[in-house]
Design an enzyme around this catalytic site. Structure first.
Site, short mmCIF file in Angstrom:
data_model
loop_
_atom_site.label_atom_id
_atom_site.label_comp_id
_atom_site.label_asym_id
_atom_site.label_seq_id
_atom_site.Cartn_x
_atom_site.Cartn_y
_atom_site.Cartn_z
N CYS A 21 0.81 -1.23 0.00
CA CYS A 21 0.00 0.00 0.00
C CYS A 21 0.84 1.28 0.00
CB CYS A 21 -0.95 -0.02 1.19
SG CYS A 21 -1.91 -1.54 1.25
N HIS A 78 -3.25 6.80 2.72
CA HIS A 78 -3.72 5.50 2.24
C HIS A 78 -5.08 5.22 2.88
CE1 HIS A 78 -4.18 1.40 1.31
NE2 HIS A 78 -3.80 0.93 2.48
N ASN A 133 -10.24 -0.40 0.61
CA ASN A 133 -8.78 -0.34 0.55
C ASN A 133 -8.32 -0.92 -0.79
OD1 ASN A 133 -6.04 -0.85 0.77
ND2 ASN A 133 -6.13 -1.55 2.89
N1 COA Z 1 -18.32 -8.35 10.55
C1 COA Z 1 -18.72 -8.57 11.83
N2 COA Z 1 -17.87 -8.91 12.80
C2 COA Z 1 -16.55 -9.00 12.49
C3 COA Z 1 -16.08 -8.77 11.19
C4 COA Z 1 -17.02 -8.43 10.19
N3 COA Z 1 -16.67 -8.19 8.93
N4 COA Z 1 -14.74 -8.93 11.17
C5 COA Z 1 -14.38 -9.25 12.44
N5 COA Z 1 -15.48 -9.29 13.22
C6 COA Z 1 -15.59 -9.61 14.64
C7 COA Z 1 -14.40 -10.41 15.16
O1 COA Z 1 -14.59 -11.78 14.87
C8 COA Z 1 -14.49 -10.11 16.64
O2 COA Z 1 -15.47 -10.93 17.20
P1 COA Z 1 -15.23 -11.62 18.63
O3 COA Z 1 -15.07 -10.47 19.58
O4 COA Z 1 -16.48 -12.39 18.83
O5 COA Z 1 -14.00 -12.44 18.49
C9 COA Z 1 -15.00 -8.68 16.67
O6 COA Z 1 -15.55 -8.40 15.40
C10 COA Z 1 -13.92 -7.66 16.97
O7 COA Z 1 -12.82 -7.96 16.15
P2 COA Z 1 -11.57 -7.03 16.10
O8 COA Z 1 -10.53 -7.68 15.26
O9 COA Z 1 -11.22 -6.62 17.50
O10 COA Z 1 -12.19 -5.78 15.35
P3 COA Z 1 -11.50 -4.42 15.09
O11 COA Z 1 -12.29 -3.33 15.67
O12 COA Z 1 -10.02 -4.47 15.40
O13 COA Z 1 -11.62 -4.30 13.50
C11 COA Z 1 -10.31 -4.53 11.54
C12 COA Z 1 -11.03 -5.25 12.66
C13 COA Z 1 -9.72 -5.55 10.57
C14 COA Z 1 -11.33 -3.67 10.81
C15 COA Z 1 -9.20 -3.64 12.16
O14 COA Z 1 -8.40 -4.42 13.01
C16 COA Z 1 -8.33 -2.98 11.14
O15 COA Z 1 -8.79 -2.13 10.39
N6 COA Z 1 -7.03 -3.32 11.10
C17 COA Z 1 -6.12 -2.78 10.13
C18 COA Z 1 -6.40 -3.40 8.80
C19 COA Z 1 -5.74 -2.66 7.68
O16 COA Z 1 -5.78 -1.48 7.62
N7 COA Z 1 -5.15 -3.42 6.76
C20 COA Z 1 -4.54 -2.94 5.60
C21 COA Z 1 -3.36 -2.14 5.91
S1 COA Z 1 -2.64 -1.57 4.46
#
Ligand code: COA
Length: 333
Positions: A115, A260, A290
Protein backbone atom coordinates in the site's frame (compact mmCIF):
# COMPACT_ATOMS: atom_id res chain seq x y z
CA UNK A 1 10.23 26.15 3.79
CA UNK A 2 13.09 24.42 2.00
CA UNK A 3 12.93 24.44 -1.81
CA UNK A 4 14.72 21.83 -3.89
CA UNK A 5 14.42 19.77 -7.07
CA UNK A 6 10.93 18.33 -6.98
CA UNK A 7 8.16 17.11 -9.22
CA UNK A 8 5.24 18.71 -10.99
CA UNK A 9 2.14 16.57 -11.48
CA UNK A 10 1.06 17.41 -15.03
CA UNK A 11 -1.61 14.76 -15.59
CA UNK A 12 -3.90 12.49 -13.58
CA UNK A 13 -6.11 9.54 -14.49
CA UNK A 14 -8.22 6.91 -12.77
CA UNK A 15 -10.10 3.77 -13.77
CA UNK A 16 -12.22 1.41 -11.70
CA UNK A 17 -14.23 -1.64 -12.71
CA UNK A 18 -17.97 -1.11 -13.21
CA UNK A 19 -18.91 -3.97 -10.88
CA UNK A 20 -19.50 -2.91 -7.28
CA UNK A 21 -20.02 -4.81 -4.02
CA UNK A 22 -21.82 -2.93 -1.24
CA UNK A 23 -21.84 -3.92 2.42
CA UNK A 24 -25.24 -5.55 1.95
CA UNK A 25 -23.68 -7.87 -0.66
CA UNK A 26 -21.17 -9.07 1.98
CA UNK A 27 -24.02 -9.80 4.37
CA UNK A 28 -25.01 -12.50 1.90
CA UNK A 29 -21.59 -14.24 1.81
CA UNK A 30 -20.22 -13.87 5.38
CA UNK A 31 -21.59 -13.23 8.87
CA UNK A 32 -21.35 -9.43 8.91
CA UNK A 33 -23.51 -6.30 8.74
CA UNK A 34 -23.51 -2.93 7.08
CA UNK A 35 -23.50 -1.37 10.55
CA UNK A 36 -20.36 -3.27 11.69
CA UNK A 37 -18.42 -2.53 8.50
CA UNK A 38 -19.42 1.15 8.45
CA UNK A 39 -18.58 1.75 12.11
CA UNK A 40 -15.30 -0.19 12.17
CA UNK A 41 -13.92 0.84 8.78
CA UNK A 42 -15.91 3.65 7.14
CA UNK A 43 -16.37 1.53 4.02
CA UNK A 44 -19.75 1.36 2.25
CA UNK A 45 -18.94 -0.10 -1.15
CA UNK A 46 -16.04 -1.13 -3.39
CA UNK A 47 -15.38 -1.74 -7.07
CA UNK A 48 -14.46 -5.33 -7.95
CA UNK A 49 -12.99 -6.70 -11.16
CA UNK A 50 -15.50 -8.55 -13.30
CA UNK A 51 -12.65 -10.25 -15.15
CA UNK A 52 -10.68 -7.19 -16.28
CA UNK A 53 -7.00 -7.84 -15.47
CA UNK A 54 -4.91 -5.56 -13.27
CA UNK A 55 -2.88 -4.19 -16.17
CA UNK A 56 -6.07 -3.20 -18.00
CA UNK A 57 -7.25 -1.01 -15.10
CA UNK A 58 -3.77 0.55 -15.06
CA UNK A 59 -3.76 1.07 -18.81
CA UNK A 60 -7.10 2.91 -18.76
CA UNK A 61 -5.92 5.15 -15.90
CA UNK A 62 -2.62 5.76 -17.72
CA UNK A 63 -4.38 6.74 -20.94
CA UNK A 64 -6.40 9.36 -19.08
CA UNK A 65 -3.30 10.71 -17.29
CA UNK A 66 -1.36 11.02 -20.57
CA UNK A 67 -4.29 12.82 -22.24
CA UNK A 68 -4.69 15.08 -19.18
CA UNK A 69 -0.99 16.01 -19.36
CA UNK A 70 -1.46 16.93 -23.04
CA UNK A 71 1.52 14.81 -24.12
CA UNK A 72 2.13 11.97 -26.57
CA UNK A 73 2.90 8.48 -25.33
CA UNK A 74 6.32 8.82 -26.98
CA UNK A 75 7.08 11.73 -24.60
CA UNK A 76 7.15 9.38 -21.57
CA UNK A 77 10.69 8.56 -20.47
CA UNK A 78 9.92 5.93 -17.84
CA UNK A 79 6.93 3.91 -16.70
CA UNK A 80 6.78 2.82 -13.06
CA UNK A 81 3.87 0.54 -12.22
CA UNK A 82 3.12 -0.17 -8.60
CA UNK A 83 1.19 -3.30 -7.75
CA UNK A 84 1.15 -6.21 -5.31
CA UNK A 85 -1.53 -7.93 -7.40
CA UNK A 86 0.00 -8.32 -10.89
CA UNK A 87 -1.40 -10.56 -13.62
CA UNK A 88 1.96 -12.25 -14.28
CA UNK A 89 5.26 -12.87 -12.53
CA UNK A 90 6.66 -11.81 -15.88
CA UNK A 91 6.06 -9.70 -17.96
CA UNK A 92 5.72 -6.82 -15.57
CA UNK A 93 2.53 -4.82 -15.29
CA UNK A 94 4.50 -1.80 -16.53
CA UNK A 95 5.41 -3.64 -19.75
CA UNK A 96 1.80 -4.70 -20.31
CA UNK A 97 0.67 -1.10 -19.81
CA UNK A 98 3.37 0.10 -22.21
CA UNK A 99 2.21 -2.44 -24.81
CA UNK A 100 -1.34 -1.11 -24.46
CA UNK A 101 -0.26 2.52 -24.74
CA UNK A 102 1.77 1.77 -27.91
CA UNK A 103 4.39 3.98 -29.51
CA UNK A 104 6.89 3.69 -26.64
CA UNK A 105 10.19 1.95 -25.98
CA UNK A 106 10.99 3.66 -22.68
CA UNK A 107 12.14 1.63 -19.66
CA UNK A 108 9.26 0.09 -17.72
CA UNK A 109 9.48 -1.36 -14.23
CA UNK A 110 7.21 -2.67 -11.50
CA UNK A 111 7.66 -2.03 -7.83
CA UNK A 112 5.87 -3.83 -5.01
CA UNK A 113 5.73 -1.98 -1.71
CA UNK A 114 2.11 -2.97 -1.10
CA UNK A 115 0.00 0.00 0.00
CA UNK A 116 3.03 2.35 0.19
CA UNK A 117 3.76 1.75 -3.50
CA UNK A 118 2.54 5.09 -4.83
CA UNK A 119 4.63 7.11 -2.37
CA UNK A 120 7.72 5.02 -3.11
CA UNK A 121 7.08 5.35 -6.88
CA UNK A 122 6.68 9.14 -6.79
CA UNK A 123 9.93 9.41 -4.87
CA UNK A 124 11.73 7.08 -7.30
CA UNK A 125 10.38 9.11 -10.22
CA UNK A 126 11.65 12.31 -8.67
CA UNK A 127 15.15 10.82 -8.32
CA UNK A 128 15.17 9.74 -12.00
CA UNK A 129 13.89 13.17 -13.05
CA UNK A 130 16.51 14.94 -10.94
CA UNK A 131 19.25 13.17 -12.94
CA UNK A 132 18.03 15.04 -15.98
CA UNK A 133 18.08 12.45 -18.77
CA UNK A 134 14.45 11.43 -18.23
CA UNK A 135 11.93 14.25 -18.74
CA UNK A 136 8.61 12.61 -17.89
CA UNK A 137 7.66 9.65 -15.72
CA UNK A 138 4.31 7.87 -15.82
CA UNK A 139 3.47 6.35 -12.43
CA UNK A 140 0.60 3.87 -12.52
CA UNK A 141 -0.83 2.25 -9.40
CA UNK A 142 -3.02 -0.70 -10.37
CA UNK A 143 -4.43 -3.21 -7.93
CA UNK A 144 -6.93 -6.03 -7.78
CA UNK A 145 -7.10 -7.16 -4.19
CA UNK A 146 -10.03 -9.37 -5.20
CA UNK A 147 -7.37 -11.74 -6.60
CA UNK A 148 -6.10 -12.84 -3.21
CA UNK A 149 -8.86 -11.96 -0.79
CA UNK A 150 -10.42 -14.95 0.96
CA UNK A 151 -14.15 -14.30 0.59
CA UNK A 152 -14.90 -16.67 3.47
CA UNK A 153 -12.84 -14.57 5.94
CA UNK A 154 -15.07 -11.75 7.18
CA UNK A 155 -12.23 -9.92 8.91
CA UNK A 156 -10.38 -9.24 5.63
CA UNK A 157 -12.76 -9.61 2.68
CA UNK A 158 -14.89 -6.60 3.61
CA UNK A 159 -11.86 -4.28 3.52
CA UNK A 160 -10.59 -4.49 -0.04
CA UNK A 161 -11.47 -3.33 -3.55
CA UNK A 162 -9.94 -2.94 -7.02
CA UNK A 163 -8.81 0.29 -8.71
CA UNK A 164 -6.10 2.01 -10.70
CA UNK A 165 -4.89 5.60 -10.82
CA UNK A 166 -1.99 7.25 -12.60
CA UNK A 167 0.01 10.48 -12.68
CA UNK A 168 2.44 12.04 -15.15
CA UNK A 169 5.38 13.67 -13.38
CA UNK A 170 7.92 16.21 -14.63
CA UNK A 171 10.91 17.77 -12.93
CA UNK A 172 10.29 21.05 -11.17
CA UNK A 173 13.27 23.12 -10.04
CA UNK A 174 13.30 25.21 -6.91
CA UNK A 175 10.08 23.87 -5.47
CA UNK A 176 8.68 22.27 -2.33
CA UNK A 177 9.59 18.59 -2.18
CA UNK A 178 10.57 16.26 0.60
CA UNK A 179 10.09 12.61 1.36
CA UNK A 180 10.48 10.11 4.14
CA UNK A 181 10.45 6.40 3.28
CA UNK A 182 10.81 3.49 5.67
CA UNK A 183 10.28 -0.24 6.07
CA UNK A 184 10.09 -2.57 9.03
CA UNK A 185 10.60 -6.13 7.82
CA UNK A 186 10.23 -7.43 11.37
CA UNK A 187 6.47 -7.02 10.86
CA UNK A 188 6.45 -8.91 7.54
CA UNK A 189 4.26 -11.69 8.92
CA UNK A 190 1.41 -9.37 9.90
CA UNK A 191 0.19 -8.89 6.32
CA UNK A 192 1.06 -11.59 3.82
CA UNK A 193 -0.16 -13.24 0.64
CA UNK A 194 1.97 -16.12 -0.52
CA UNK A 195 3.21 -16.57 -4.09
CA UNK A 196 1.82 -19.53 -6.05
CA UNK A 197 3.72 -22.80 -5.73
CA UNK A 198 4.59 -25.29 -8.48
CA UNK A 199 5.50 -28.96 -8.26
CA UNK A 200 9.27 -29.44 -8.32
CA UNK A 201 10.19 -33.00 -9.38
CA UNK A 202 13.74 -32.72 -7.95
CA UNK A 203 12.72 -31.75 -4.46
CA UNK A 204 13.75 -34.24 -1.76
CA UNK A 205 12.38 -32.58 1.39
CA UNK A 206 8.69 -32.81 2.14
CA UNK A 207 8.63 -30.40 5.04
CA UNK A 208 8.12 -26.69 4.59
CA UNK A 209 11.13 -24.42 4.99
CA UNK A 210 10.44 -22.38 8.11
CA UNK A 211 10.32 -18.79 6.93
CA UNK A 212 8.67 -17.56 10.14
CA UNK A 213 5.77 -16.42 7.99
CA UNK A 214 2.12 -17.46 7.92
CA UNK A 215 1.40 -20.44 5.67
CA UNK A 216 -1.96 -19.57 4.19
CA UNK A 217 -4.32 -21.86 2.44
CA UNK A 218 -3.62 -21.23 -1.26
CA UNK A 219 -2.37 -17.67 -1.80
CA UNK A 220 -4.98 -15.88 0.31
CA UNK A 221 -4.14 -12.67 2.12
CA UNK A 222 -3.59 -13.23 5.83
CA UNK A 223 -3.66 -10.30 8.20
CA UNK A 224 -3.24 -9.70 11.89
CA UNK A 225 -5.71 -6.82 11.96
CA UNK A 226 -4.82 -5.57 15.43
CA UNK A 227 -1.06 -5.52 14.76
CA UNK A 228 -1.55 -3.77 11.43
CA UNK A 229 -3.87 -1.27 13.07
CA UNK A 230 -1.30 -0.49 15.77
CA UNK A 231 1.48 -0.14 13.19
CA UNK A 232 -0.64 2.08 10.90
CA UNK A 233 -1.70 4.54 13.59
CA UNK A 234 1.98 5.15 14.45
CA UNK A 235 3.47 4.97 10.94
CA UNK A 236 1.07 7.46 9.37
CA UNK A 237 1.79 10.44 11.67
CA UNK A 238 5.49 9.56 11.89
CA UNK A 239 5.85 9.64 8.09
CA UNK A 240 3.98 12.96 7.76
CA UNK A 241 5.96 14.57 10.58
CA UNK A 242 9.31 13.43 9.18
CA UNK A 243 8.53 14.50 5.60
CA UNK A 244 7.34 17.91 6.86
CA UNK A 245 10.41 18.32 9.07
CA UNK A 246 12.69 17.72 6.07
CA UNK A 247 10.85 20.47 4.16
CA UNK A 248 10.98 22.74 7.23
CA UNK A 249 7.22 23.11 7.41
CA UNK A 250 4.73 21.99 10.05
CA UNK A 251 1.87 19.57 9.22
CA UNK A 252 -0.71 22.33 9.74
CA UNK A 253 0.88 24.29 6.87
CA UNK A 254 -0.27 21.52 4.52
CA UNK A 255 -3.45 22.19 2.54
CA UNK A 256 -4.27 18.50 2.33
CA UNK A 257 -3.02 15.12 3.50
CA UNK A 258 -3.89 12.26 1.17
CA UNK A 259 -3.52 9.11 3.29
CA UNK A 260 -3.72 5.50 2.24
CA UNK A 261 -7.41 4.62 2.53
CA UNK A 262 -7.30 1.55 4.79
CA UNK A 263 -9.70 2.40 7.59
CA UNK A 264 -11.29 5.73 8.49
CA UNK A 265 -10.50 5.10 12.18
CA UNK A 266 -6.77 4.84 11.41
CA UNK A 267 -6.96 8.17 9.60
CA UNK A 268 -8.92 9.84 12.42
CA UNK A 269 -6.44 8.63 15.04
CA UNK A 270 -3.49 9.82 12.95
CA UNK A 271 -5.11 13.23 12.36
CA UNK A 272 -5.56 13.65 16.11
CA UNK A 273 -1.92 12.73 16.70
CA UNK A 274 -0.83 15.28 14.10
CA UNK A 275 -3.11 17.96 15.57
CA UNK A 276 -4.93 18.25 12.25
CA UNK A 277 -8.66 18.56 11.74
CA UNK A 278 -10.33 15.93 9.57
CA UNK A 279 -10.98 18.71 6.97
CA UNK A 280 -7.31 18.39 6.03
CA UNK A 281 -7.58 14.64 5.46
CA UNK A 282 -8.77 13.53 2.02
CA UNK A 283 -11.17 10.60 2.23
CA UNK A 284 -12.95 8.51 -0.37
CA UNK A 285 -12.71 5.13 1.39
CA UNK A 286 -16.49 4.80 1.69
CA UNK A 287 -16.80 4.37 -2.08
CA UNK A 288 -13.74 2.21 -2.82
CA UNK A 289 -12.48 0.39 0.29
CA UNK A 290 -8.78 -0.34 0.55
CA UNK A 291 -7.28 -0.55 -2.95
CA UNK A 292 -3.66 -0.85 -1.77
CA UNK A 293 -1.23 1.33 -3.74
CA UNK A 294 -4.04 2.73 -5.92
CA UNK A 295 -5.85 4.26 -2.95
CA UNK A 296 -3.74 7.43 -2.55
CA UNK A 297 -3.79 8.52 -6.23
CA UNK A 298 -7.46 7.52 -6.41
CA UNK A 299 -8.35 9.77 -3.45
CA UNK A 300 -6.13 12.50 -4.93
CA UNK A 301 -7.97 12.19 -8.25
CA UNK A 302 -11.37 12.72 -6.61
CA UNK A 303 -10.07 15.66 -4.56
CA UNK A 304 -8.61 17.37 -7.64
CA UNK A 305 -11.70 16.75 -9.78
CA UNK A 306 -14.02 18.09 -7.05
CA UNK A 307 -11.88 21.21 -6.60
CA UNK A 308 -10.91 20.32 -3.01
CA UNK A 309 -7.22 20.30 -4.06
CA UNK A 310 -6.09 23.15 -6.30
CA UNK A 311 -2.92 24.06 -8.18
CA UNK A 312 -0.31 25.42 -5.78
CA UNK A 313 -1.68 23.55 -2.76
CA UNK A 314 0.87 21.95 -0.45
CA UNK A 315 -0.08 18.27 -0.25
CA UNK A 316 1.27 15.22 1.51
CA UNK A 317 0.83 11.69 0.19
CA UNK A 318 1.23 9.18 3.00
CA UNK A 319 1.14 5.41 2.76
CA UNK A 320 1.61 2.35 4.97
CA UNK A 321 1.10 -1.34 4.42
CA UNK A 322 2.56 -4.77 3.79
CA UNK A 323 6.26 -5.22 4.27
CA UNK A 324 5.74 -3.48 6.56
CA UNK A 325 6.42 -0.35 4.55
CA UNK A 326 5.51 3.28 5.10
CA UNK A 327 6.37 6.71 3.80
CA UNK A 328 5.25 10.18 2.85
CA UNK A 329 6.11 12.85 0.33
CA UNK A 330 5.31 16.52 0.52
CA UNK A 331 4.98 18.54 -2.67
CA UNK A 332 3.24 21.50 -4.28
CA UNK A 333 0.50 20.47 -6.72
N1 COA B 1 -18.32 -8.35 10.55
C1 COA B 1 -18.72 -8.57 11.83
N2 COA B 1 -17.87 -8.91 12.80
C2 COA B 1 -16.55 -9.00 12.49
C3 COA B 1 -16.08 -8.77 11.19
C4 COA B 1 -17.02 -8.43 10.19
N3 COA B 1 -16.67 -8.19 8.93
N4 COA B 1 -14.74 -8.93 11.17
C5 COA B 1 -14.38 -9.25 12.44
N5 COA B 1 -15.48 -9.29 13.22
C6 COA B 1 -15.59 -9.61 14.64
C7 COA B 1 -14.40 -10.41 15.16
O1 COA B 1 -14.59 -11.78 14.87
C8 COA B 1 -14.49 -10.11 16.64
O2 COA B 1 -15.47 -10.93 17.20
P1 COA B 1 -15.23 -11.62 18.63
O3 COA B 1 -15.07 -10.47 19.58
O4 COA B 1 -16.48 -12.39 18.83
O5 COA B 1 -14.00 -12.44 18.49
C9 COA B 1 -15.00 -8.68 16.67
O6 COA B 1 -15.55 -8.40 15.40
C10 COA B 1 -13.92 -7.66 16.97
O7 COA B 1 -12.82 -7.96 16.15
P2 COA B 1 -11.57 -7.03 16.10
O8 COA B 1 -10.53 -7.68 15.26
O9 COA B 1 -11.22 -6.62 17.50
O10 COA B 1 -12.19 -5.78 15.35
P3 COA B 1 -11.50 -4.42 15.09
O11 COA B 1 -12.29 -3.33 15.67
O12 COA B 1 -10.02 -4.47 15.40
O13 COA B 1 -11.62 -4.30 13.50
C11 COA B 1 -10.31 -4.53 11.54
C12 COA B 1 -11.03 -5.25 12.66
C13 COA B 1 -9.72 -5.55 10.57
C14 COA B 1 -11.33 -3.67 10.81
C15 COA B 1 -9.20 -3.64 12.16
O14 COA B 1 -8.40 -4.42 13.01
C16 COA B 1 -8.33 -2.98 11.14
O15 COA B 1 -8.79 -2.13 10.39
N6 COA B 1 -7.03 -3.32 11.10
C17 COA B 1 -6.12 -2.78 10.13
C18 COA B 1 -6.40 -3.40 8.80
C19 COA B 1 -5.74 -2.66 7.68
O16 COA B 1 -5.78 -1.48 7.62
N7 COA B 1 -5.15 -3.42 6.76
C20 COA B 1 -4.54 -2.94 5.60
C21 COA B 1 -3.36 -2.14 5.91
S1 COA B 1 -2.64 -1.57 4.46
Amino acid sequence: MIRSVGVKITGIGRYVPQLTAANADYERIVDTSDEWITQRTGIKTRHISDGEPTYYLGLRAAQEAVADAGIEVSDIGLIIATTCTPDYYTPSTACLIQRGLGDSDCPAIDINCACSGFVYAVDMARRYLACGDIKRVLVVAAEELSKFVDYTDRSTCILFGDAAAAVVLEKSDDTLYSSFLAADGSGARFLAARALLTENPFRQHDSEFDMDMPVPNKHYLLQDGKEVYKFATKALPKAVENACKKADITPDELDAVIPHQANVRIIETAAKHLGLSMDKMILNISDYGNTSSASIPNAFYDAVKSGRIKRGDKVCFVGFGGGLTYGACVLEF
